[in-house]
Design a protein around this motif. Structure first.
Motif, PDB file in Angstrom:
ATOM      1  N   ILE A 581       0.856  -1.178   0.000  1.00 15.79           N
ATOM      2  CA  ILE A 581       0.000   0.000   0.000  1.00 15.79           C
ATOM      3  C   ILE A 581       0.894   1.232   0.000  1.00 15.79           C
ATOM      4  O   ILE A 581       1.860   1.304   0.770  1.00 15.79           O
ATOM      5  N   ASP A 582       0.615   2.159  -0.902  1.00 18.67           N
ATOM      6  CA  ASP A 582       1.342   3.421  -1.012  1.00 18.67           C
ATOM      7  C   ASP A 582       0.383   4.552  -0.666  1.00 18.67           C
ATOM      8  O   ASP A 582      -0.726   4.625  -1.214  1.00 18.67           O
ATOM      9  N   GLN A 583       0.805   5.429   0.218  1.00 23.49           N
ATOM     10  CA  GLN A 583      -0.014   6.585   0.589  1.00 23.49           C
ATOM     11  C   GLN A 583       0.807   7.853   0.364  1.00 23.49           C
ATOM     12  O   GLN A 583       1.907   7.986   0.900  1.00 23.49           O
ATOM     13  N   GLY A 584       0.277   8.756  -0.430  1.00 23.42           N
ATOM     14  CA  GLY A 584       0.997   9.970  -0.756  1.00 23.42           C
ATOM     15  C   GLY A 584       0.265  11.226  -0.341  1.00 23.42           C
ATOM     16  O   GLY A 584      -0.965  11.230  -0.144  1.00 23.42           O
ATOM     17  N   TYR A 585       1.032  12.281  -0.200  1.00 18.01           N
ATOM     18  CA  TYR A 585       0.481  13.624   0.009  1.00 18.01           C
ATOM     19  C   TYR A 585       1.221  14.545  -0.950  1.00 18.01           C
ATOM     20  O   TYR A 585       2.452  14.678  -0.886  1.00 18.01           O
ATOM     21  N   LEU A 586       0.488  15.190  -1.859  1.00 17.58           N
ATOM     22  CA  LEU A 586       1.069  16.026  -2.901  1.00 17.58           C
ATOM     23  C   LEU A 586       0.534  17.442  -2.765  1.00 17.58           C
ATOM     24  O   LEU A 586      -0.648  17.656  -2.464  1.00 17.58           O
ATOM     25  N   ARG A 587       1.411  18.389  -3.030  1.00 19.60           N
ATOM     26  CA  ARG A 587       1.032  19.792  -3.006  1.00 19.60           C
ATOM     27  C   ARG A 587       1.558  20.466  -4.269  1.00 19.60           C
ATOM     28  O   ARG A 587       2.750  20.330  -4.589  1.00 19.60           O
ATOM     29  N   ARG A 588       0.675  21.172  -4.956  1.00 16.08           N
ATOM     30  CA  ARG A 588       1.048  21.915  -6.152  1.00 16.08           C
ATOM     31  C   ARG A 588       0.837  23.405  -5.875  1.00 16.08           C
ATOM     32  O   ARG A 588      -0.270  23.834  -5.534  1.00 16.08           O
ATOM     33  N   ASP A 589       1.918  24.176  -6.024  1.00 16.19           N
ATOM     34  CA  ASP A 589       1.877  25.595  -5.686  1.00 16.19           C
ATOM     35  C   ASP A 589       2.410  26.408  -6.855  1.00 16.19           C
ATOM     36  O   ASP A 589       3.598  26.742  -6.905  1.00 16.19           O
ATOM     37  N   ILE A 590       1.552  26.695  -7.818  1.00 22.32           N
ATOM     38  CA  ILE A 590       1.888  27.563  -8.945  1.00 22.32           C
ATOM     39  C   ILE A 590       0.815  28.638  -9.040  1.00 22.32           C
ATOM     40  O   ILE A 590      -0.186  28.613  -8.314  1.00 22.32           O
ATOM     41  N   LEU A 591       1.019  29.597  -9.961  1.00 20.02           N
ATOM     42  CA  LEU A 591       0.107  30.736 -10.036  1.00 20.02           C
ATOM     43  C   LEU A 591      -1.305  30.314 -10.401  1.00 20.02           C
ATOM     44  O   LEU A 591      -2.293  30.820  -9.846  1.00 20.02           O
ATOM     45  N   THR A 592      -1.436  29.366 -11.314  1.00 20.18           N
ATOM     46  CA  THR A 592      -2.767  28.965 -11.787  1.00 20.18           C
ATOM     47  C   THR A 592      -3.371  27.808 -10.999  1.00 20.18           C
ATOM     48  O   THR A 592      -4.517  27.431 -11.250  1.00 20.18           O
ATOM     49  N   ASP A 593      -2.628  27.241 -10.068  1.00 21.88           N
ATOM     50  CA  ASP A 593      -3.149  26.079  -9.345  1.00 21.88           C
ATOM     51  C   ASP A 593      -2.464  25.984  -7.990  1.00 21.88           C
ATOM     52  O   ASP A 593      -1.239  25.894  -7.909  1.00 21.88           O
ATOM     53  N   ASN A 594      -3.259  26.034  -6.939  1.00 16.09           N
ATOM     54  CA  ASN A 594      -2.745  25.865  -5.578  1.00 16.09           C
ATOM     55  C   ASN A 594      -3.631  24.826  -4.896  1.00 16.09           C
ATOM     56  O   ASN A 594      -4.671  25.146  -4.324  1.00 16.09           O
ATOM     57  N   SER A 595      -3.217  23.561  -4.987  1.00 16.08           N
ATOM     58  CA  SER A 595      -4.081  22.475  -4.528  1.00 16.08           C
ATOM     59  C   SER A 595      -3.256  21.391  -3.854  1.00 16.08           C
ATOM     60  O   SER A 595      -2.025  21.369  -3.929  1.00 16.08           O
ATOM     61  N   THR A 596      -3.964  20.481  -3.181  1.00 15.41           N
ATOM     62  CA  THR A 596      -3.349  19.317  -2.534  1.00 15.41           C
ATOM     63  C   THR A 596      -4.084  18.066  -2.983  1.00 15.41           C
ATOM     64  O   THR A 596      -5.244  18.116  -3.407  1.00 15.41           O
ATOM     65  N   ASN A 597      -3.411  16.937  -2.831  1.00 16.38           N
ATOM     66  CA  ASN A 597      -3.979  15.654  -3.235  1.00 16.38           C
ATOM     67  C   ASN A 597      -3.406  14.572  -2.327  1.00 16.38           C
ATOM     68  O   ASN A 597      -2.251  14.669  -1.882  1.00 16.38           O
ATOM     69  N   SER A 598      -4.200  13.557  -2.032  1.00 16.82           N
ATOM     70  CA  SER A 598      -3.753  12.446  -1.179  1.00 16.82           C
ATOM     71  C   SER A 598      -4.028  11.130  -1.879  1.00 16.82           C
ATOM     72  O   SER A 598      -4.977  10.401  -1.531  1.00 16.82           O
ATOM     73  N   PRO A 599      -3.246  10.775  -2.868  1.00 19.19           N
ATOM     74  CA  PRO A 599      -3.488   9.535  -3.610  1.00 19.19           C
ATOM     75  C   PRO A 599      -3.085   8.304  -2.799  1.00 19.19           C
ATOM     76  O   PRO A 599      -2.154   8.341  -1.980  1.00 19.19           O
ATOM     77  N   THR A 600      -3.797   7.227  -3.049  1.00 17.57           N
ATOM     78  CA  THR A 600      -3.520   5.946  -2.397  1.00 17.57           C
ATOM     79  C   THR A 600      -3.412   4.863  -3.458  1.00 17.57           C
ATOM     80  O   THR A 600      -4.256   4.777  -4.356  1.00 17.57           O
ATOM     81  N   GLY A 601      -2.388   4.064  -3.362  1.00 18.77           N
ATOM     82  CA  GLY A 601      -2.204   2.940  -4.265  1.00 18.77           C
ATOM     83  C   GLY A 601      -2.051   1.647  -3.484  1.00 18.77           C
ATOM     84  O   GLY A 601      -1.379   1.615  -2.451  1.00 18.77           O
ATOM     85  N   LEU A 602      -2.659   0.590  -3.954  1.00 15.46           N
ATOM     86  CA  LEU A 602      -2.525  -0.711  -3.299  1.00 15.46           C
ATOM     87  C   LEU A 602      -2.589  -1.807  -4.355  1.00 15.46           C
ATOM     88  O   LEU A 602      -3.174  -1.637  -5.427  1.00 15.46           O
ATOM     89  N   GLY A 603      -1.955  -2.913  -4.045  1.00 12.32           N
ATOM     90  CA  GLY A 603      -1.931  -4.003  -5.006  1.00 12.32           C
ATOM     91  C   GLY A 603      -1.060  -5.137  -4.530  1.00 12.32           C
ATOM     92  O   GLY A 603      -0.689  -5.233  -3.359  1.00 12.32           O
ATOM     93  N   ALA A 604      -0.706  -6.007  -5.468  1.00 15.05           N
ATOM     94  CA  ALA A 604       0.087  -7.193  -5.163  1.00 15.05           C
ATOM     95  C   ALA A 604       0.866  -7.588  -6.404  1.00 15.05           C
ATOM     96  O   ALA A 604       0.631  -7.066  -7.506  1.00 15.05           O
ATOM     97  N   GLY A 605       1.805  -8.511  -6.218  1.00 16.39           N
ATOM     98  CA  GLY A 605       2.596  -8.960  -7.346  1.00 16.39           C
ATOM     99  C   GLY A 605       3.494 -10.110  -6.958  1.00 16.39           C
ATOM    100  O   GLY A 605       3.428 -10.646  -5.844  1.00 16.39           O
ATOM    101  N   LEU A 606       4.359 -10.473  -7.870  1.00 13.49           N
ATOM    102  CA  LEU A 606       5.307 -11.557  -7.628  1.00 13.49           C
ATOM    103  C   LEU A 606       6.580 -11.285  -8.418  1.00 13.49           C
ATOM    104  O   LEU A 606       6.584 -10.552  -9.415  1.00 13.49           O
ATOM    105  N   SER A 607       7.651 -11.902  -7.956  1.00 14.20           N
ATOM    106  CA  SER A 607       8.948 -11.765  -8.600  1.00 14.20           C
ATOM    107  C   SER A 607       9.684 -13.091  -8.457  1.00 14.20           C
ATOM    108  O   SER A 607       9.744 -13.659  -7.354  1.00 14.20           O
ATOM    109  N   PHE A 608      10.233 -13.594  -9.567  1.00 16.00           N
ATOM    110  CA  PHE A 608      10.968 -14.853  -9.511  1.00 16.00           C
ATOM    111  C   PHE A 608      11.965 -14.897 -10.663  1.00 16.00           C
ATOM    112  O   PHE A 608      11.858 -14.140 -11.640  1.00 16.00           O
ATOM    113  N   ARG A 609      12.937 -15.784 -10.530  1.00 17.06           N
ATOM    114  CA  ARG A 609      14.001 -15.898 -11.514  1.00 17.06           C
ATOM    115  C   ARG A 609      13.619 -16.914 -12.588  1.00 17.06           C
ATOM    116  O   ARG A 609      13.112 -17.993 -12.294  1.00 17.06           O
ATOM    117  N   THR A 610      13.879 -16.521 -13.837  1.00 14.16           N
ATOM    118  CA  THR A 610      13.699 -17.399 -14.984  1.00 14.16           C
ATOM    119  C   THR A 610      15.027 -17.541 -15.716  1.00 14.16           C
ATOM    120  O   THR A 610      16.037 -16.939 -15.327  1.00 14.16           O
TER     121      THR A 610
END
Length: 644
Positions: A581-610
């Motif tokens: 699970i990934d939890q982020g907090y983002l802030r954008r501070d420019i003249l045309t946009d001053n906003s925040t965002n809290s995206p969340t990512g979650l998932g699963a996977g596998l890794s193995f040698r071939t």
């Protein structure tokens, strides 16, 4: 009385003749810390209590009978009787004993002896060197101990014998610490060890330390610290044992173990830590040192590790806004080539190309040259090219960087760098019609900074325990260039030259859980500070390497923090299943946009040698202010990492 006189006589003898050998061994003079042997109970009492002390009840032998078969003896019974400890001492010493927490009710006789011995050792450690248990009286369940505390010994003065002032200072010696101060055997032992450590790092690994001209006046001790250095030892050469193809000349410069230099145990220990930082070498055992004829030869058991890397990762992402003739699914790619330890000299070369979406591409290149000009410094350089051909916001950014790195012995690397960042707008026929500045702008930024990385990971590729920490900061001057296709009046109220500061950090911890389980916790963040930021100045976040569950480099942020918790279950040395699970907090501070965002990512996977390399598959879902958590918006990443 006679026993204590003997103890004082032994104390003087040990202070005069006690020596400490090099290699940080305990000084024989410290034997004065051992308490006198506890007086055992009289033979008559010991015979009666022996069965109780052993935890068994003795059974008398059966009387002989005229019958041919003697009666079988009865089975011993196991008992456990508590003992009451009673200390008898002089009236003046009783307030002192109240500071020591000792048990008065103990399960058996052996526990009583251990408790008395621990108390005597504690007293001796607090400068009561003649403390002893003079007599133990055993009566049924009670043990009475005649405890002698004695006087508190102290340093009258500890003088410098033949040691240089610099050596004593580095060893932590201060004369005021040994003048009219309590004599604590542990502190005296630590001083000896520090002196020996300094001596063995200056070419004298067989040095000895002793207390010379010791005098005992009542309870005051006075003497001189004397160092017998022994023969001077210098480094001879490095000997590589194993099938490694690494060059001896490179290792000599990298480890700074030059022939003819005075021997240093610290440098040998640092060499082991520095070798573990190299991803293309594996140190199979601790360095071995052999001394002969005033020289020290260092043997290193090394094996080459497959560190050259080729990655090819393909991403399948849904296209949120498909245009005319475009598909609903878009492919992304990531190709990496990394060559390490070129020709056995430790040099490295890397190249990475990434296609983040249909309109963006990125190219990264890097080069590392260790032992620059025969020094332990590493000269390196990186180059980054990012091009976005979006019809609305089209720009191109170049970021070359030069850095000088010093690999420290404490598993860390410190770098000084300078970076140039140039961003320019791509030609657009609509520029002449604009009445305000666009979100992107032409800029030049030159910065100077410092970076530090520290790691204790047990493996650079598949870590199961350890910590990785890195941080960097830079400051520089940002210059905004006038674009000839834009109206000059748009730049009137805009500061063209400003100071810009950036900072970043990354913390990772790997902890073992159960059998084959590893918990990975990670925190990553960056921040950018300037009076006037534009869209092409900001950081790009999102994707497989930062925030899974979203498109690659999906977010623009002036400050961001991403925290990760990931559990890996290893099925073999290089194969595992994982959920995250990934939890982020983002802030954008420019003249045309001053906003925040809290995206969340979650998932699963596998890794193995071939047979072709390390295969990885990741499925992730993401949720933020604009995107809900839905299966049809999932992101799939898979690829193969081949090492050779």
């Amino acid at each position: 009385m006679y026993a204590r006189l003997v103890v004082l006589w032994l104390l003087l003898g040990l202070l005069y003749g006690g020596m400490s050998s090099a290699r940080a061994q305990t000084s024989p003079a410290l034997n004065l810390n051992l308490p006198p042997r506890l007086t055992p109970p009289p033979d008559s009492i010991r015979k009666r209590l022996a069965p109780l002390d052993s935890g068994k009840v003795a059974t008398p032998a059966p009387k002989p009978k005229p019958a041919p078969a003697p009666a079988a003896p009865s089975k011993p019974l196991s008992v456990r009787r508590p003992r009451i400890l009673v200390l008898q001492t002089e009236t003046a010493d009783r307030p002192l004993l109240r500071r020591y927490h000792f048990k008065t009710s103990l399960p058996d006789s052996l526990a009583v002896l251990r408790e008395v011995r621990a108390l005597v050792l504690s007293l001796q450690g607090e400068s009561y060197l003649t403390a002893s248990a003079d007599e133990l009286r055993w009566h049924r369940d009670t043990v009475r101990v005649q405890l002698y505390v004695g006087e508190k010994f102290r340093w009258a003065r500890l003088r410098n014998g033949n040691l240089g002032d610099g050596l004593l200072t580095r060893a932590g010696y201060r004369e005021k610490l040994y003048r009219n101060q309590p004599f604590q055997p542990q502190e005296w032992s630590r001083l000896q060890e520090r002196i020996l450590r300094e001596a063995e790092n200056q070419g004298y690994p067989f040095a000895m330390v002793r207390l010379d001209s010791a005098q005992l006046r009542g309870a005051d001790i006075e003497g001189h610290v004397l160092l017998e250095r022994g023969p001077l030892i210098v480094f001879d050469s490095l000997q590589i044992v194993g099938n490694s193809t690494i060059r001896k000349r490179f290792l000599t410069k990298y480890l700074q173990l030059y022939p003819g230099q005075p021997f240093s145990q610290q440098r040998v220990s640092e060499a082991a830590r520095r070798l573990r930082q190299l991803p293309y070498l594996q140190l199979k055992a601790e360095p071995e040192i052999r001394f002969a004829r005033g020289r020290a030869r260092v043997y290193l058991l090394l094996e080459d590790r497959t560190a050259n890397q080729f990655d090819a990762i393909v991403g399948v992402l849904p296209n949120p806004t498909p245009g005319i003739g475009q598909k609903r699914v878009q492919l992304t790619g990531d190709v990496t080539i990394a060559l390490r330890n070129i020709k056995g000299g430790g040099k490295g070369l890397g190249l990475q190309w990434r296609k983040t979406d249909a309109n963006s591409q990125q190219l990264d290149a890097q080069y590392a040259h260790p032992t620059f000009f025969g020094t332990p410094l590493e000269l390196g350089g990186t180059f980054n090219l990012y091009r976005q051909s979006d019809p609305v916001n089209a720009f191109q950014t170049l970021r070359p960087r030069v850095q000088l790195t010093y690999p420290t012995a404490r598993a860390g690397r410190i770098s000084f760098f300078t970076e140039w960042r140039s961003s320019r707008l791509l030609a657009d026929t609509n520029f002449a019609k604009l009445t305000v500045l666009p979100d992107n702008i032409d800029t030049h930024f030159t910065s100077y900074g410092l970076e530090y990385t520290w790691t204790t990971l047990d493996d650079p590729y598949f870590p199961r325990s350890g910590v990785l920490a890195s941080g960097q900061g830079s400051v520089g001057s940002k210059i905004i260039s006038r674009n000839p296709e834009l109206n000059e009046t748009l730049y009137q109220d805009l500061p063209l030259r400003t100071t810009q500061v950036s900072a970043g950090t990354r913390l990772e911890r790997y902890s073992r859980i159960g059998r084959g389980g590893v918990l990975v916790t990670r925190l990553r963040g960056e921040a950018l500070f300037n009076q006037r930021l534009f869209l092409n100045d900001l950081f790009r976040v999102g994707g497989l390497s930062t925030l899974r569950g979203f498109n690659e480099l999906n977010f623009y942020a002036s400050q961001y923090v991403v925290g990760t918790a990931e559990y890996r279950q290893f099925t073999s040395s290089d194969a595992y299943l994982f959920a995250f699970i990934d939890q982020g907090y983002l802030r954008r501070d420019i003249l045309t946009d001053n906003s925040t965002n809290s995206p969340t990512g979650l998932g699963a996977g596998l890794s193995f040698r071939t047979g072709a390399g390390q295969f990885q598959f990741v499925y992730a879902l993401g949720r933020d202010n604009q995107q809900k958590l839905a299966l049809n918006a999932g992101k799939i990443h898979f690829g193969i990492t081949s090492r050779f």
